[in-house]
Each structure stands twice: as structure tokens, then as C-alpha cells.
Design an enzyme around this catalytic site. Structure first.
Site, short mmCIF file in Angstrom:
data_model
loop_
_atom_site.label_atom_id
_atom_site.label_comp_id
_atom_site.label_asym_id
_atom_site.label_seq_id
_atom_site.Cartn_x
_atom_site.Cartn_y
_atom_site.Cartn_z
N HIS A 115 -3.94 -5.78 1.67
CA HIS A 115 -3.04 -6.09 3.32
C HIS A 115 -4.10 -7.22 4.01
O HIS A 115 -4.47 -8.16 3.26
CB HIS A 115 -4.24 -4.73 4.02
CG HIS A 115 -3.91 -3.43 3.94
ND1 HIS A 115 -2.40 -2.96 4.14
CD2 HIS A 115 -4.45 -2.03 2.79
CE1 HIS A 115 -2.55 -1.84 4.11
NE2 HIS A 115 -3.91 -1.63 3.16
N ARG A 133 -11.98 6.13 -2.95
CA ARG A 133 -11.41 4.65 -2.44
C ARG A 133 -11.21 3.53 -3.46
O ARG A 133 -12.68 3.35 -3.48
CB ARG A 133 -10.81 5.06 -1.34
CG ARG A 133 -10.31 5.76 -0.35
CD ARG A 133 -10.46 5.55 1.22
NE ARG A 133 -9.58 5.03 1.51
CZ ARG A 133 -7.67 5.63 2.21
NH1 ARG A 133 -7.32 7.21 1.58
NH2 ARG A 133 -6.79 5.09 2.24
N CYS A 151 0.83 -0.69 0.29
CA CYS A 151 -0.19 0.00 -0.23
C CYS A 151 0.89 1.36 0.70
O CYS A 151 1.69 1.26 -0.62
CB CYS A 151 -1.32 -0.19 1.04
SG CYS A 151 -2.83 0.70 0.95
#
Ligand SMILES: [Zn+2]
Lengths: 451, 242
Positions: free
Chosen positions: B196, B131, B97
Site C-alpha cells: 500500500h 496477519r 492486496c
């Protein structure tokens, strides 16, 4: 929007559709309005403060059970103003993301901020985004309003210099040999919120709460007017706090455990102090208030003692697990329920940021560790990679079956801790209302898959 | 196999700043999967102003808040030459990220400002207000390791230079930019990705990193003992359905 509690949100949701000005008009008639926001402890702090105000026979608007979006808040206001006697005060917990809008609508007299932790990043964004949202709410407060703020949280303290706002701070004093957090335990805040230099801690109570100072720009913990110290207690189930205010001091008994609950009590007492309520009266209300459902409240099912505690972010999970591990019973079981519905937060990676070293160290003291929910296996992995042996971990996706498995694993009277994320908490409330409290054969049949 | 000599050195860069999205999981997975095979490890951490841990044999970088990312980006420049040299020599590196974005050539912020990256990987990131959030499954065509699962939550859209190799093709989710179905990047043994909660439920990727590191140190004959990964693969499949 949080799903599942339509009864506490539906009237408000409809009212907001047809009359968007309604909450403001309802609020205008209420003499004293208190809003509570922050990541953890909103529900418990609001319940404690409501209990304190009710002692004086005040008729209250209070959104119980976490219905903290505009629909839930409006529902609570509608209920309160249509009741007799007329509503005199409002104690409302407000979702962080809705706080700014609710502040400008309701124009509260007092706004309380508990703390900021990372929480459901997909819903709220990063902690600094949440801080900015709450700051916007405080900026919208009427001039005479007072903010009650947690001095031990540097992110909350960074709200202090909001223009012209009067603040009452609360915070903890270290008491004797406190069990301080190890320096390398995960923390959401390691840098100064003003200048990004590394923060220096004299004391860390838990996570990033403590006595801190920025050696670079001088930002530091404000001196609290309401200061709290943990006093020794003989009981496994309660806390004793020594509370000091400019108008006197008192010993307060809190019928729940964990430092996070001590903070909730401190926050409620600081708000009561701000409302000029005598400390001994506030203290006695706090002493008599049992935890809300899902906030480590005990209940009974199938002849076992059940403690239900919502877990939704790394710090909360660590705090709750600490309480579980400290339970000296040799027969305890725990059910960790992890779901990824919208109400839970779609991202489950947060569990990797929780400090669960205490579970690893105490794994032999559990009769059974069950992981449950759609993402049960992710929780299982968290425990495995944290050092819990895999043959101690049972997987049972279905919540009722998971409770059954835990129940069969422990003798009658033994404690079972149920730690669900949000969506399962709502389901649990109705499940536990239906099951027998006494010993009985449960409806379950399957055994868990084991790894 | 005799791995007893020296612990494998795993460097975790900026653990105090790029720590918001559970990427600690990656370091934990490498440490435990080595330990379960009797391979000792030592975790080195380095943050702002610290010297670069040159002796590191695997490097991990996580994701963090925008503010932290700015601080890290200013500091990371100090290590550009070292990192370039080490990655060219085959150092395995995993960046997630924010960490991934900082390894690229450029990051264009919401206000249109361009921040120069260290150019370790051929990727350029442009901020967008909407997002990309959700569970991701990708088919890893860069390595023979099947599917990779994780959770993405990023505002930046990353575009790889022509010829750069993505880590995989998106089967479910958005990935690098939501347009070309690419996700992540792999350049030599350096991996950048948006995912993640990665290594514990992608044990094949964790083991690839370990194997690269061990072979780099002990020679190409090194193999890894098989572990009981039933829980890992069950979690992997649950994430694919999520
Ligand atoms: Zn500072």
C-alpha cells in the site's frame, strides 16, 4: 499498548497484574457507570459529559487524556475510590478493541458509541471488525442498560437491533443551506451494512454521516430522540446548536469549531438526556468546557498562538484541516507531524484517503506548511500529489525544530496549527509546558530542507 | 512531445468498495505524474454492475475489507474474458492486496471454503489467522527499477504457480507468504502486489506503468520527461529505514 503516559496507566497496570478482579470490585461500588467508545470523539465527549455531571457536585471517575485501555481505566477507578467524597459516577472512554472486555467487567448503566471510521488498520483491523467488537460489548450489557447511539452513522445504526437493548439515538438535522460533502469525497461506507446494496443518501454531513436509506432491504437512519441543528453563530471560534429532545429544546453554545465537535456535544447532551439531566443545565456545562489538550485547544508559545489538534485517521485529518483553512488570518502556519510508532499506527498510507482538497485550494493563505516526524516525507508527498506546490512545503523531521521554523515564519500573535499523530501529541504536552509563552528567541538553529 | 491529442484513460475499478488502505494514492500518482509532463488524463471509475471500461489504457484496483472483497469477487467474474484478452494484449494493470488476491486462481477462506478467482494471474491465496503487517522493502528483479517500498497488511498467504514471476524478492518484511521471500507477481504488464501507499514513493514504478501505456498507444519511440523526484526518493529511503 499506547506508550508514553505511564503515570495515568502504571498503577492500573500493576493492579491488574496482582488483582485482575479489582476493576470489577471497584466498579461495583459506583452508582452510575458510563462507557464511551467509537473511533473519533471519545475524549471530547467524555470530557463534556464529565463536566455536565460535575455541575451536580458528583465525585467522578474519569480517565482523562486518552488513557482508554484497561490499565488506564483501572488507574482512574483506583484514584476515584480512594478519594473523598466517595466516587458516585464513572465516565470512562474505552478503546474499541477493549470495549467488550470492559463492558463485561464493569457492567455499565449506559454505553455511548460515537462513530466508526477506519483508524489504524494495523491495530484495529477493518472497520467491520471494530463494529463486531463493539457489538460484542453491547451484547454483554446488563438488561437495564441503555445504549446512546449516533443515528447518522450507518455502522453505528447497524448495532441497533442488538437483542433487547434499549437505545437512545442522536443525530443532526440539515440546517438551511448546509455545506454538504461532495458525492465523490472519500467515504468508509458506501454500502448497506446489512445487505451490501449501495446506500442512498438524502444528506451527507461529512464522511459517511448523514441521512441514509438502503433501497434494497429498507435499513435506514433511526429517528433520533435527541436531534441537533446548527444555528448561525457570529463567532469564528465557536458553534451554536439547537437541541431538541422529547422534554424540550435549547440553544447550546459550544466553544470549539468543526462539525465533528458538534457531534461530540450532541453525543454528550444525548447521554445527559438519558440520565434525566435537565437540558438547560447540561447545555450550560457544555458552554463552559474548553477543548481538551490536543483537541484543537489554543495555547501560547514564543508569542504566537498555538492550536494543537491530534490527527490519526483520514476523516479526522480532513475535519481538522477544514477548520485550519477556514481561519481567516493571513499569517497562519501549519505543522503536520506524521510518525509510525505503535501508538500512531504503523501504517501511514491512511493519509492518502484523507480529503485535503481544501488545503490545495487555500495553499496561498499559509505563511508556511511544515511537515515533521519520522514519516514527514510521506506527508510531504501527500501534499505534493494533492496539488500543493513543493516550494511551499518545508521538511523538518524534529518536532521542536519544526515548531521553531513555523514560529519564525509568522509574526507575533499569529496562529500556528500543530497537527500531530498520537506519539508526538504526548511529547508536545511536555515540550509546550517548558517553552516560554511570551516572545523569546527559540532554541532552534537549523533551517528546513526544502524541495 | 505531442501528447495533446487524447487524454490517457486511467480506470479505477471498484473505488467505492476496495478503498480501505490508501490505494487511491496510485491513481493520484499516475494522474499527477502525467499532468506534470503535460500529458492529460481522464479517470474512469467502474463498480458493481457497471460495464467494463474497455477503452481504459491503465487499470488500477485497490484493497478493501473482507466483506467488500466478496461483493467484488462475485462481480469481477463478468469481466474475466475481457480482462484476460486485454492483459494478453499488453494492458498495464496494477492490483493491490485484495485486488491482487481476486486476480488469482483461487482464494481459500478461514473456514476452508474455496472461492474461485478469475485466474488472470497464476497465484493462489490461503487465509491464515496471523496477519502480515509492516513496512516492506523488495528488490524488483522483474523490472530494471531497483527497490520498491510499501506497507503490507494482509491475512492471506499467496503462492505463485511454478514458473510465475514474482514482482520482487523481499529484503525486509513478509511479502506473498512470508516463506519463499517472493512478493507480488508480474505477468506481461499486469502487476499484483501487497504493498500500500505504493506509487507516490516508487516513482520509477509509476513511470513504468505510464510508459507502457503511452508506448502501447503512441508507439515505441515515446519517452518520458524527467521530473524533480527528490521528495519521492527521500520518502522512498525513509520507508526503507522504517
Ligand atoms: Zn440493505
Amino acid at each position: 499498548m499506547r506508550t508514553g503516559h505511564r503515570a495515568t496507566t502504571l498503577p492500573g497496570a500493576i493492579a491488574l497484574r496482582v488483582a485482575p478482579r479489582l476493576p470489577a470490585e471497584l466498579g461495583d461500588g459506583i452508582a452510575s457507570k458510563i462507557l464511551i467508545t467509537g473511533t473519533n470523539g471519545k475524549t471530547t465527549t467524555a470530557a463534556l459529559l464529565a463536566a455536565i455531571l460535575k455541575q451536580f457536585g458528583r465525585s467522578l471517575a474519569h480517565n482523562r487524556g486518552g488513557a482508554n485501555l484497561p490499565s488506564g481505566i483501572t488507574t482512574a477507578l483506583i484514584e476515584a475510590v480512594t478519594r473523598k467524597p466517595a466516587c458516585e459516577a464513572a465516565v470512562l472512554e474505552v478503546d474499541e478493541a477493549a470495549f467488550a472486555a470492559v463492558c463485561s467487567t464493569l457492567r455499565p448503566h449506559l454505553a455511548l458509541v460515537t462513530n466508526f471510521f477506519r483508524d489504524q488498520l494495523d491495530r484495529y483491523g477493518e472497520p467491520s471488525t471494530t463494529v463486531a467488537l463493539v457489538r460484542r460489548g453491547l451484547q454483554a450489557l446488563p438488561e437495564a442498560s441503555i445504549a446512546v447511539l449516533n443515528a447518522d452513522d450507518p455502522l453505528v445504526a447497524s448495532l441497533g437491533p442488538v437483542m433487547g437493548l434499549r437505545a437512545v439515538w442522536f443525530g443532526f438535522e440539515p440546517s438551511g443551506p448546509v455545506a454538504t460533502t461532495p458525492d465523490d469525497s472519500p467515504s468508509d461506507v458506501t454500502r448497506c451494512p446489512c445487505c451490501q446494496a449501495p446506500l442512498h443518501y438524502h444528506h451527507r454531513f461529512y464522511a459517511h454521516l448523514g441521512w441514509y436509506v438502503c433501497p434494497s432491504c429498507g435499513f435506514g437512519r433511526p429517528v433520533p430522540q435527541v436531534s441537533v441543528q446548527r444555528a448561525p453563530t457570529g463567532s469564528q471560534q465557536s458553534l451554536r446548536l439547537r437541541v431538541t429532545t422529547p422534554r424540550g429544546a435549547a440553544l447550546v453554545h459550544v466553544p470549539s469549531r468543526g462539525l465533528h465537535n458538534a457531534y461530540n456535544a450532541a453525543a454528550a447532551l444525548a447521554a445527559a438526556y438519558t440520565c434525566s439531566i435537565p437540558l438547560h443545565q447540561a447545555a450550560s456545562a457544555v458552554s463552559n468546557e474548553e477543548p481538551e489538550f490536543g483537541r484543537m485547544r489554543w495555547t501560547a508559545a514564543y508569542g504566537r498562538r498555538l492550536c494543537v489538534g491530534l490527527v490519526k485517521n483520514p476523516v479526522g485529518l480532513g475535519q481538522v484541516m477544514q477548520i485550519v483553512v477556514e481561519d481567516p488570518s493571513p499569517d497562519k502556519a501549519v505543522v503536520l507531524f506524521l510518525a509510525d510508532r505503535a501508538a500512531d499506527g504503523r501504517d501511514v498510507s491512511w493519509i492518502w484517503d484523507a480529503d485535503l482538497s481544501m488545503v490545495t485550494a487555500a495553499q496561498g493563505s499559509f505563511r508556511r506548511i511544515v511537515v515533521s516526524g519520522q514519516r514527514a516525507l510521506e506527508m510531504g508527498l501527500r501534499l505534493k500529489y494533492g496539488g500543493v506546490e513543493t516550494d511551499r512545503i518545508s521538511v523538518q523531521r524534529d518536532l521542536l525544530q519544526a515548531i521553531g521554523l513555523a514560529t519564525r515564519s509568522v509574526p507575533p500573535g499569529a496562529p500556528i496549527y500543530l497537527l500531530p499523530t498520537y506519539s508526538a501529541l504526548l511529547a508536545l504536552q511536555s515540550i509546550l509546558a517548558r517553552v516560554p509563552r511570551g516572545e523569546a528567541v527559540g532554541p532552534w538553529r537549523t533551517s528546513a530542507s526544502r524541495f | 512531445m505531442a501528447h495533446e491529442r487524447e487524454p490517457l484513460l486511467i480506470a479505477h475499478l471498484y473505488p467505492d468498495l476496495l478503498n480501505t488502505y490508501g490505494d487511491r494514492a496510485n491513481v493520484l500518482a499516475l494522474v499527477q505524474r502525467a499532468a506534470w509532463r503535460g500529458i492529460p488524463t481522464r479517470t474512469l471509475t467502474a463498480t458493481v454492475d457497471d460495464p467494463f471500461p474497455r477503452e481504459a489504457e491503465i487499470v488500477c484496483i485497490g484493497g478493501g475489507e473482507d466483506g467488500s472483497q466478496v461483493v467484488v469477487s462475485a462481480d469481477l467474474v463478468r469481466h474475466r474474458d475481457t480482462l484476460q484478452e486485454l492483459v494478453a494484449e499488453g494492458l498495464p494493470l496494477l492490483a493491490v492486496c485484495g485486488g491482487y488476491q481476486l486476480l488469482g486462481t483461487e482464494y481459500v477462506t478461514g473456514s476452508g471454503r474455496s472461492i474461485r478467482g478469475i485466474g488472470l494471474v497464476e497465484a493462489r491465496t490461503v487465509w491464515e489467522s496471523r496477519r502480515s503487517v509492516g513496512n516492506v522493502t523488495l528488490c524488483c528483479n522483474a523490472l530494471p527499477i531497483g527497490t520498491i517500498v510499501g506497507f503490507e497488511n494482509h491475512g492471506g498467504r499467496t503462492y505463485l504457480s511454478p514458473g510465475a514471476q514474482p514482482l520482487g524478492r523481499v529484503l525486509h518484511g513478509k511479502g506473498n507468504n512470508g516463506r519463499d521471500r517472493s512478493e507480488g507477481i508480474i505477468q506481461n504488464h499486469c502487476i499484483g502486489t501487497y504493498l500500500h501507499g505504493l506509487l507516490p514513493k516508487n516513482p520509477q514504478l509509476a513511470d513504468w506503468l505510464l510508459l507502457v501505456a503511452l508506448r502501447r498507444r503512441d508507439g515505441p519511440q515515446v519517452t518520458l520527461q524527467t521530473l524533480d523526484d527528490r521528495l519521492e526518493w527521500a520518502a522512498h529511503r525513509a520507508a526503507m529505514r522504517a
